[in-house]
Design a protein around this motif. Sequence first.
Motif, PDB file in Angstrom:
ATOM      1  N   ALA A 157      17.915 -20.351  48.236  1.00 21.75           N
ATOM      2  CA  ALA A 157      18.789 -19.268  47.783  1.00 21.75           C
ATOM      3  C   ALA A 157      19.448 -18.575  48.968  1.00 21.75           C
ATOM      4  O   ALA A 157      20.640 -18.223  48.925  1.00 21.75           O
ATOM      5  CB  ALA A 157      17.984 -18.277  46.967  1.00 21.75           C
ATOM      6  N   ILE A 158      18.677 -18.382  50.055  1.00 20.10           N
ATOM      7  CA  ILE A 158      19.265 -17.740  51.239  1.00 20.10           C
ATOM      8  C   ILE A 158      20.391 -18.599  51.802  1.00 20.10           C
ATOM      9  O   ILE A 158      21.467 -18.094  52.172  1.00 20.10           O
ATOM     10  CB  ILE A 158      18.158 -17.487  52.289  1.00 20.10           C
ATOM     11  N   TRP A 159      20.179 -19.907  51.892  1.00 24.40           N
ATOM     12  CA  TRP A 159      21.222 -20.810  52.413  1.00 24.40           C
ATOM     13  C   TRP A 159      22.448 -20.828  51.498  1.00 24.40           C
ATOM     14  O   TRP A 159      23.590 -20.947  51.961  1.00 24.40           O
ATOM     15  CB  TRP A 159      20.654 -22.197  52.595  1.00 24.40           C
ATOM     16  N   VAL A 160      22.226 -20.670  50.198  1.00 25.78           N
ATOM     17  CA  VAL A 160      23.354 -20.613  49.273  1.00 25.78           C
ATOM     18  C   VAL A 160      24.219 -19.393  49.567  1.00 25.78           C
ATOM     19  O   VAL A 160      25.464 -19.474  49.626  1.00 25.78           O
ATOM     20  CB  VAL A 160      22.849 -20.588  47.820  1.00 25.78           C
ATOM     21  N   PHE A 161      23.588 -18.260  49.795  1.00 23.83           N
ATOM     22  CA  PHE A 161      24.352 -17.044  50.093  1.00 23.83           C
ATOM     23  C   PHE A 161      25.064 -17.160  51.440  1.00 23.83           C
ATOM     24  O   PHE A 161      26.195 -16.683  51.602  1.00 23.83           O
ATOM     25  CB  PHE A 161      23.421 -15.826  50.083  1.00 23.83           C
ATOM     26  N   VAL A 162      24.429 -17.808  52.417  1.00 23.40           N
ATOM     27  CA  VAL A 162      25.089 -17.991  53.717  1.00 23.40           C
ATOM     28  C   VAL A 162      26.331 -18.859  53.575  1.00 23.40           C
ATOM     29  O   VAL A 162      27.412 -18.551  54.103  1.00 23.40           O
ATOM     30  CB  VAL A 162      24.094 -18.594  54.729  1.00 23.40           C
ATOM     31  N   ARG A 163      26.200 -19.940  52.851  1.00 19.44           N
ATOM     32  CA  ARG A 163      27.356 -20.820  52.654  1.00 19.44           C
ATOM     33  C   ARG A 163      28.457 -20.121  51.853  1.00 19.44           C
ATOM     34  O   ARG A 163      29.644 -20.335  52.081  1.00 19.44           O
ATOM     35  CB  ARG A 163      26.924 -22.096  51.938  1.00 19.44           C
ATOM     36  N   LEU A 164      28.041 -19.288  50.915  1.00 19.45           N
ATOM     37  CA  LEU A 164      29.024 -18.551  50.142  1.00 19.45           C
ATOM     38  C   LEU A 164      29.823 -17.609  51.026  1.00 19.45           C
ATOM     39  O   LEU A 164      31.059 -17.517  50.921  1.00 19.45           O
ATOM     40  CB  LEU A 164      28.315 -17.771  49.034  1.00 19.45           C
ATOM     41  N   LEU A 165      29.136 -16.923  51.931  1.00 25.14           N
ATOM     42  CA  LEU A 165      29.836 -16.033  52.854  1.00 25.14           C
ATOM     43  C   LEU A 165      30.760 -16.806  53.779  1.00 25.14           C
ATOM     44  O   LEU A 165      31.895 -16.399  54.053  1.00 25.14           O
ATOM     45  CB  LEU A 165      28.824 -15.215  53.658  1.00 25.14           C
ATOM     46  N   LEU A 166      30.278 -17.951  54.284  1.00 27.81           N
ATOM     47  CA  LEU A 166      31.113 -18.743  55.193  1.00 27.81           C
ATOM     48  C   LEU A 166      32.347 -19.292  54.478  1.00 27.81           C
ATOM     49  O   LEU A 166      33.469 -19.190  54.976  1.00 27.81           O
ATOM     50  CB  LEU A 166      30.283 -19.889  55.786  1.00 27.81           C
ATOM     51  N   ALA A 167      32.116 -19.884  53.301  1.00 29.53           N
ATOM     52  CA  ALA A 167      33.238 -20.498  52.587  1.00 29.53           C
ATOM     53  C   ALA A 167      34.220 -19.445  52.097  1.00 29.53           C
ATOM     54  O   ALA A 167      35.443 -19.607  52.218  1.00 29.53           O
ATOM     55  CB  ALA A 167      32.716 -21.323  51.409  1.00 29.53           C
ATOM     56  N   ALA A 168      33.687 -18.347  51.580  1.00 30.78           N
ATOM     57  CA  ALA A 168      34.576 -17.325  51.043  1.00 30.78           C
ATOM     58  C   ALA A 168      35.261 -16.553  52.150  1.00 30.78           C
ATOM     59  O   ALA A 168      36.468 -16.298  52.101  1.00 30.78           O
ATOM     60  CB  ALA A 168      33.790 -16.380  50.140  1.00 30.78           C
ATOM     61  N   GLY A 169      34.492 -16.171  53.197  1.00 28.80           N
ATOM     62  CA  GLY A 169      35.069 -15.349  54.256  1.00 28.80           C
ATOM     63  C   GLY A 169      35.978 -16.121  55.188  1.00 28.80           C
ATOM     64  O   GLY A 169      37.179 -15.831  55.301  1.00 28.80           O
ATOM     65  N   LEU A 170      35.429 -17.155  55.857  1.00 30.68           N
ATOM     66  CA  LEU A 170      36.234 -17.922  56.814  1.00 30.68           C
ATOM     67  C   LEU A 170      37.363 -18.674  56.107  1.00 30.68           C
ATOM     68  O   LEU A 170      38.494 -18.744  56.606  1.00 30.68           O
ATOM     69  CB  LEU A 170      35.338 -18.890  57.577  1.00 30.68           C
ATOM     70  N   GLY A 171      37.053 -19.263  54.964  1.00 29.44           N
ATOM     71  CA  GLY A 171      38.104 -19.980  54.243  1.00 29.44           C
ATOM     72  C   GLY A 171      39.225 -19.067  53.805  1.00 29.44           C
ATOM     73  O   GLY A 171      40.402 -19.408  53.917  1.00 29.44           O
ATOM     74  N   LEU A 172      38.856 -17.891  53.318  1.00 29.80           N
ATOM     75  CA  LEU A 172      39.886 -16.947  52.899  1.00 29.80           C
ATOM     76  C   LEU A 172      40.728 -16.495  54.090  1.00 29.80           C
ATOM     77  O   LEU A 172      41.950 -16.348  53.987  1.00 29.80           O
ATOM     78  CB  LEU A 172      39.238 -15.743  52.221  1.00 29.80           C
ATOM     79  N   GLY A 173      40.080 -16.285  55.250  1.00 35.96           N
ATOM     80  CA  GLY A 173      40.837 -15.919  56.447  1.00 35.96           C
ATOM     81  C   GLY A 173      41.819 -17.010  56.851  1.00 35.96           C
ATOM     82  O   GLY A 173      42.963 -16.729  57.241  1.00 35.96           O
TER      83      GLY A 173
END
Length: 779
Positions: free
Chosen positions: A301-317
Motif C-alpha cells: 500500500a505504501i508503494w502504491v501511494f508513492v507511485r501515485l504521487l510520482l505519476a500524478a505529480g511528475l507526470g502532471l508537471g
Amino acid sequence: MGSRSTNLRAKIAALLVSLACLWAFAAWVTLREGLNLFWVQSHNSNIYQPSEPLLRDLQTERRLSTAYLGDPSDRQRQDLSAARQSTDQASAAFKQSVQGWQADPSGDVELRRRVDKIVAGLDGLAATRASIDARTIDRADAANSFTGLVASFFEVYDSLGGLDDKGISADAASLIRLNQTWELISQEDALLTGALAAGSLTADDHARFVQIVGAQRFLAGDTAVRLSSADQVRYNEMSSGKSFTSLRAVEDHVIRDTRPGAKPPTTKDEWRATVDPALVDLHNVVVVGGKDIVDRSTPVAIWVFVRLLLAAGLGLGAVVASIVISITTARKLLAQLVRLRDAANDLANVRLPAVMDKLRRGERVDVRAEAPPLEFGSDEIGQVGQAFNAVQENAIRAAVEQAELRNSVRDVFVSIARRSQGLIHRQLKMLDAMEREETDAADLDALFRVDHLATRMRRHAENLIVLSGGTPGRAWRRPVPMIDVIRAATAEIEDYARVNVASVPSAGVIGRAVGDVIHLLAELVENATSFSPPHTVVQIGGQVVSNGYVVEIEDRGLGMGDAALAAANEQVRNPPEFQLSGNIRLGLFVVGRLAERHDIRVHLRRSPYGGTTAIVLIPSALIVSQSDGATVPADEAPVNGSAAAPMVPAQQAAQGIEPPPSYVREPRHAAVAVMSRPGEGEPTDNSVVGRAEPGAAAAVPLDTPEPAVEPSQPRQVTGLPRRSRKPVQPLPEPPAAPPAAAPPVSPERARARMSAFQQGSQQARQAGGGPAGPPTEQS
C-alpha cells in the motif's frame, strides 16, 4: 486527407490531448491501485468486520435451534432466546454498516446485490423462528434455513475486492476457503447437537452427517495446499493437535458405529468438549493468517501511494510544461501564418480587385507599389513568405497584362463593330434610296429582302459593342409606342413570319432606352424561333403592370430542363464577365448586359405548351403612358393622306385573298410585311409573308438627328418613321378641254363628308390595334 484540412491549432491541440491522455492512463493505473486499496479497507471495515460476529451468532442460533427442536425444555428455550438476542444485535449493527455509501465506494453492482440478499435473509429470519417456536419445522429444515443465510455471507466474501498483488490475493482467498471449512464443522455441530437432544440419529441425519464430514475434510485438504507457507505451518500444527485429532476420532466413531435410529455414541458434554476447542483452534488459524496478510500488504500500500504521487505529480508537471511550450511555440507560428494568410486574402480580395478597377477605368498601375514585399523572418515560414512576395508581384503583373489585353481586344471589337455599323448604315441608306425609286414589284421585293439582311447584320454588329461594354449608336429623343418597339424587334430576326404579335395596351418607351429594348427583345425572339420547330408560332404579348410594362415571349419548342432554366436565369440576372472562349449562350449574355444597363428584369420559365416563356419586365422609369402626352396609334395614323390599310395576315395571303393595292412597308425595321405584286391573289416565290401588322419600329439613322423637342412641349409617343409605297400610276392624259368649275358645296354636304371621314377614321383605328404617332417619311 482529413489531416490536411485541419488547422495548425487543432493539430497542436490534438498532440497535447494525446499527451494528456497518456498521462491520464498512467495516473489511472496507479490511482486504481490506490483506489483498490481504499476499497479493500472500506469493505473490510464496513462489511467483513460487522459480518464476522453476526456469522458466529447465526451458527450458534442454528445449533441451539436444532437442540430446542430435539428437546423443547425450558433450559433449551432460555439458551435459544439469549442466542436470538445476540443475533439481533449483531444483525442491526451489520445492517447499519452495509446500508451506507461507505460500504461500497467502488459501486460494485454484484457486491451490492449479494449484500442486499443477506439483509433480505435477516429480515426473513423471523418466519423461521416462528416455525421453530411452533415446532412446525423439523431439525433438518431449520438447519438448512440458517445454512442458506450463512452461505450468503461467503458469497459476499468472494465479491470483496482484493489487492492487485496476486500473492496476497491468493492467500486471502485460501483463508476464506479455510473459513468455509470452519462453517462445515459448525454444520456438523448443529446436526449432531440436535440428534443428541432428540436422543437418536435418524437415517437422514446420519447420511447428512456423513456428507458434511466428507465435504469438510475434502475442502480442508484442498485448502491446506493453497495456503502460504506460514499458514500451512499453523494449519498443520492445528490439524495434528489434540483438539482436532479428537474431532476426527469422534466423527469417525459416529459415522462407523451409529446405526440409523439409534443413540449417537457420544454424549452432549463429550461432544461439546470435542468440537468447541477444534472450532476455536481453526478460527485462530484464520485470524492469525488474516493479520499476516495485513502486515504483508502494508508495504504494498505504501508503494502504491508513492507511485501515485510520482505519476500524478511528475507526470502532471511534464504535461503542464509541454502545454506551455506548445502554446508559446504555436502562438508565434500562428502569428506568422496569420500574417501570411491576411496578406493572401488582402491580395485576392482587395488589391487585385482594386487593380482591376483601376485598369477598367484606364488608370496606370505600378506593380511594385501595388505589391510591396512583406517581411516574415528567415525561418521556414519566412522562406514561404518570400515565395509569396514573388507570387503576389507576378499575380498583379499578370492581372495588369491580362487587363491590358482585354482592353485591347475590346477596343478592337468596338473598332470593328463601329466600322461595320457605319458601312451597314451607308448600305441601308442606299437601299432606302433604291426602294423609293424602284417601281417593279419583284425587284422591290428583292431589295426588301436585302434590307432585312442588313438589319440583322446591324444587330450582330451591335452585339460586339454590347459585349465590349460600349453603347450602340442608335438612339431616340422621343418616346416610341410599345407596339412599334415589339415589331421592330421582330423585324430583326430571320423567321419573323413565325411571330404572332398580339394586341398590346397603349404605352411608350422613352427614347434613350428604345434601341436597347428592341435589341433585348430581338435576342429573346430569335432564341424562341431558333429552338422551336419551324411549323410552330411564337406568341408575343404585353400588358401594363404596377411596376412597369411586361412583355411575354412564348415558344412551343421542346423547352429546357430545370438545371438549364436555373443556369439561364442566373446568367440573365447576373451576367458574368465576358470571356474570349466560345459561349453557346451569347444571346443570353447580351440580354443580361442590356437588362442590367436599364434595370430590366428577365425571367425564363416553362410554358404550358411545353416550350419556354420569357417574361420581360420593363420598369416604370422607362415607360410613358397615354396620359403623359398625346398618343397617336401607329396603325391609325394616315399614310400619304389616307388611312393605312391593315396588313393582310399570312394565312389570308395563302388562301388567295388579294392585298390592297396600296400598303405600308418598313424595310429593315418592320417585323411583318406582305409583299406581293398588285393584282395577284397569292404571294410569289420571291414574296415575304409576315404575321404581325405594319408599323414596326424603325431606328433613326445615325447621321439623321431627330428634331429637338422644346422644353415647353409635352413628351409625346410619336412612333417610328414609316415609308409608304404605291404602285406607279400612269401619267394622266392632258384634258381635251378645261374642266368645268365645280359647283359650290352646301353646308349640309360638307357636314356629311366630315361625318363620313370621322367614321372611316374610327374604323381604321379598330382595324389597326396599336398606338402610333403621325407617320413621317424617312430620309
